[in-house]
Design an enzyme around this catalytic site. Structure first.
Site, PDB file in Angstrom:
ATOM      1  N   HIS A 233       2.116   3.744  -4.702  1.00  0.00           N
ATOM      2  CA  HIS A 233       2.408   4.017  -3.274  1.00  0.00           C
ATOM      3  C   HIS A 233       3.308   5.236  -3.012  1.00  0.00           C
ATOM      4  O   HIS A 233       4.417   5.101  -2.484  1.00  0.00           O
ATOM      5  CB  HIS A 233       2.964   2.779  -2.580  1.00  0.00           C
ATOM      6  CG  HIS A 233       3.966   1.950  -3.359  1.00  0.00           C
ATOM      7  ND1 HIS A 233       5.085   2.481  -3.925  1.00  0.00           N
ATOM      8  CD2 HIS A 233       3.982   0.619  -3.650  1.00  0.00           C
ATOM      9  CE1 HIS A 233       5.765   1.512  -4.521  1.00  0.00           C
ATOM     10  NE2 HIS A 233       5.110   0.386  -4.372  1.00  0.00           N
ATOM     11  N   ASP A 306      -2.006  -1.862  -1.826  1.00  0.00           N
ATOM     12  CA  ASP A 306      -0.711  -2.557  -1.867  1.00  0.00           C
ATOM     13  C   ASP A 306      -0.773  -3.772  -0.941  1.00  0.00           C
ATOM     14  O   ASP A 306       0.175  -4.067  -0.195  1.00  0.00           O
ATOM     15  CB  ASP A 306       0.453  -1.623  -1.490  1.00  0.00           C
ATOM     16  CG  ASP A 306       1.806  -2.250  -1.859  1.00  0.00           C
ATOM     17  OD1 ASP A 306       1.817  -3.354  -2.439  1.00  0.00           O
ATOM     18  OD2 ASP A 306       2.838  -1.636  -1.576  1.00  0.00           O
ATOM     19  N   HIS A 310       2.098 -11.826   3.742  1.00  0.00           N
ATOM     20  CA  HIS A 310       3.275 -12.675   3.957  1.00  0.00           C
ATOM     21  C   HIS A 310       2.952 -13.685   5.042  1.00  0.00           C
ATOM     22  O   HIS A 310       2.028 -13.484   5.844  1.00  0.00           O
ATOM     23  CB  HIS A 310       4.485 -11.826   4.387  1.00  0.00           C
ATOM     24  CG  HIS A 310       5.002 -10.931   3.306  1.00  0.00           C
ATOM     25  ND1 HIS A 310       5.630 -11.420   2.181  1.00  0.00           N
ATOM     26  CD2 HIS A 310       4.973  -9.583   3.158  1.00  0.00           C
ATOM     27  CE1 HIS A 310       5.982 -10.398   1.400  1.00  0.00           C
ATOM     28  NE2 HIS A 310       5.581  -9.275   1.963  1.00  0.00           N
TER      29      HIS A 310
HETATM   30  O1  DOR Z   1       5.963  -3.555   0.893  1.00  0.00           O
HETATM   31  C1  DOR Z   1       5.855  -3.978  -0.250  1.00  0.00           C
HETATM   32  N1  DOR Z   1       5.556  -5.270  -0.475  1.00  0.00           N
HETATM   33  N2  DOR Z   1       6.036  -3.132  -1.283  1.00  0.00           N
HETATM   34  C2  DOR Z   1       6.085  -3.559  -2.563  1.00  0.00           C
HETATM   35  O2  DOR Z   1       6.276  -2.757  -3.442  1.00  0.00           O
HETATM   36  C3  DOR Z   1       5.943  -5.007  -2.856  1.00  0.00           C
HETATM   37  C4  DOR Z   1       5.224  -5.711  -1.786  1.00  0.00           C
HETATM   38  C5  DOR Z   1       5.307  -7.215  -1.877  1.00  0.00           C
HETATM   39  O3  DOR Z   1       5.181  -7.779  -2.975  1.00  0.00           O
HETATM   40  O4  DOR Z   1       5.443  -7.866  -0.835  1.00  0.00           O
END
Ligand code: DOR
Length: 432
Positions: A233, A306, A310
């Site tokens: 990234h 990426d 969540h």
């Molecule tokens: O925004 C991010 N979320 N960047 C990362 O490098 C890890 C990732 C995550 O695992 O949630």
């Protein structure tokens, strides 16, 4: 014998430099013919007229959250999202609980994929035990078990001596280390790009040099050890320029950009909506311009999602407390089509290079090309169909996206894994 004929599509393949209207015949999961007007007797036919036929997309950077964070994503939901997004192979990051830092966990991931996966998944092993950045993980054992690369993604490796050891070790097998470049004493506590905007919003910030310093260090280590290093990234103009120079010197470095880092700037941040909170943070217009140039001139090898799903309850927390990340598998191709191809930043063949051929090559996978004798991993898209992103229709459990409501070009019509249609225009199914 199981046969599938894909008829009359615009076939695009970077490796063979194919760009023309052709038919593709698949038998028992293998491409057996690519030519004009293949007869269609006794064959299941996909009418691909006015569609683009691409080698199956490869995402070298996805977080599937299993084991441990199944409330955010599972192998089943994440690979469904991958199929919906046109990906036939994805590589999954090890920041799970427990961390994928030993052969047993790699084997566990493979067994889950076999039972529940909709597309192919290649595990990436951790560089350090438990991602603590203190002791090397069991890299050799994980390679034997099938890990394709190594990364502490999400966590920078600040111990330079450990990173050097990891590179020396990985280079013995010619495996790639994927580096999350962030100098933690500069980034600690920050959550948006440092500059006028962060000052106005009163936000703790992460300066660009937090990334640049680590990129510089890892390029020096890559040159010293001879290890293949892939910078994850990339988000700053400084990183792009240093990687360009290192490539010219023959350092074995590759890099990726995410769709959010080439599509958005920090200007979309308002200080409360954490859908834009991501690590590294969204940067400035100048950074995005440098990234677009880097994509065009080949400094940036790959587009990687990426994909960081969540839970809704986490992302509605106030900005400082919400976790970083964007659910990216289902918007990557439309964002690339809209912001890169339709804007003449990339040609269709360059798009295929960045979303299929190069990621496969970087991970040393025998996919990412449409050729006779290769497995039939194929993505068929309508490049001109516009659709409004609706996060509620995502197959991913992660509905966290700043792109909800945007109208984008490029709809995936079919995702085909080893000759089996896992996604067609209406449905997604496991290719048994
Ligand atoms: O925004 C991010 N979320 N960047 C990362 O490098 C890890 C990732 C995550 O695992 O949630």
């Amino acid at each position: 014998m199981k046969r599938l004929l894909i008829k009359g599509g615009r076939v695009l393949d970077t490796q063979t430099k194919t760009d023309g209207v052709l038919d593709i015949l698949v038998e028992n999961g293998i491409i057996v013919k690519i030519e004009e007007n293949i007869p269609s007797e006794n064959t299941e036919v996909i009418d691909a007229r006015n569609l683009w036929v691409l080698p199956g997309l490869v995402d070298m950077h996805a977080h599937l959250r299993e084991p441990g964070f199944e409330y955010k994503e599972t192998i089943e939901s994440g690979t469904k999202a991958a199929a919906a997004g046109g990906f036939t192979t994805i590589a999954c990051m090890p920041n799970t609980n427990p961390v994928i830092d030993n052969a047993f966990l790699v084997e566990y991931i493979f067994s889950k994929i076999q039972k529940e996966g909709f597309v192919k998944v290649k595990p990436i092993g951790a560089v350090s035990k438990d991602l603590k950045g203190e002791v090397l993980a069991e890299i050799g054992d994980m390679i034997q078990a099938g890990a394709v690369a190594f990364s502490d993604d999400g966590h920078p490796i600040s111990d330079t001596s450990l990173m050097k050891k990891a590179m020396e070790y990985a280079s013995m097998w010619d495996k790639v280390i994927i580096s999350h470049c962030e100098e933690p004493t500069l980034s600690r506590g920050g959550f948006m790009n440092e500059g006028k905007k962060s000052t106005i919003l009163g936000m703790q910030a992460i300066p660009e040099i937090a990334e640049d310093i680590m990129v510089a260090r890892d390029l020096i280590l890559a040159q010293y050890t001879g290890c293949k290093v892939h910078i994850a990234h990339v988000s700053t103009k400084g990183s792009v320029e240093m990687i360009r120079q290192a490539k010219a010197k023959g350092v074995r470095v590759t890099c990726e950009v995410t769709p959010h880092h080439f599509s958005l700037t920090q200007e979309v941040e308002d200080g409360w909506n954490a859908q834009t909170k991501v690590n590294p943070p969204l940067r400035t217009k100048e950074d995005v311009e440098a990234i677009l140039k880097g994509l065009q001139d080949g400094t940036i090898d790959a587009i990687a999602t990426d994909h960081a799903p969540h839970h809704r309850d986490e992302k509605i927390l106030e900005y400082a407390l919400a976790p970083s990340g964007i659910s990216g598998l289902e918007t990557a191709l439309p964002l690339a089509m809209t912001n890169l191809v339709k804007n003449n930043i990339l040609t269709p063949l360059q798009l295929v290079e960045k979303m299929s051929f190069h990621p496969a090559k970087i991970l040393d996978l025998d996919v990412g090309t449409l050729q006779i004798g290769k497995c039939a991993d194929i993505t068929i898209i309508n490049p001109d169909k516009k659709e409004i992103v609706d996060k509620n229709e995502f197959y991913s459990k992660g509905k966290n996206t700043p792109f909800h409501g945007m109208e984008l070009y490029g709809k995936v019509f079919y995702t085909i894994v080893e000759g089996k249609i896992v996604k067609n225009i209406e449905t997604i199914q496991r290719g048994e």
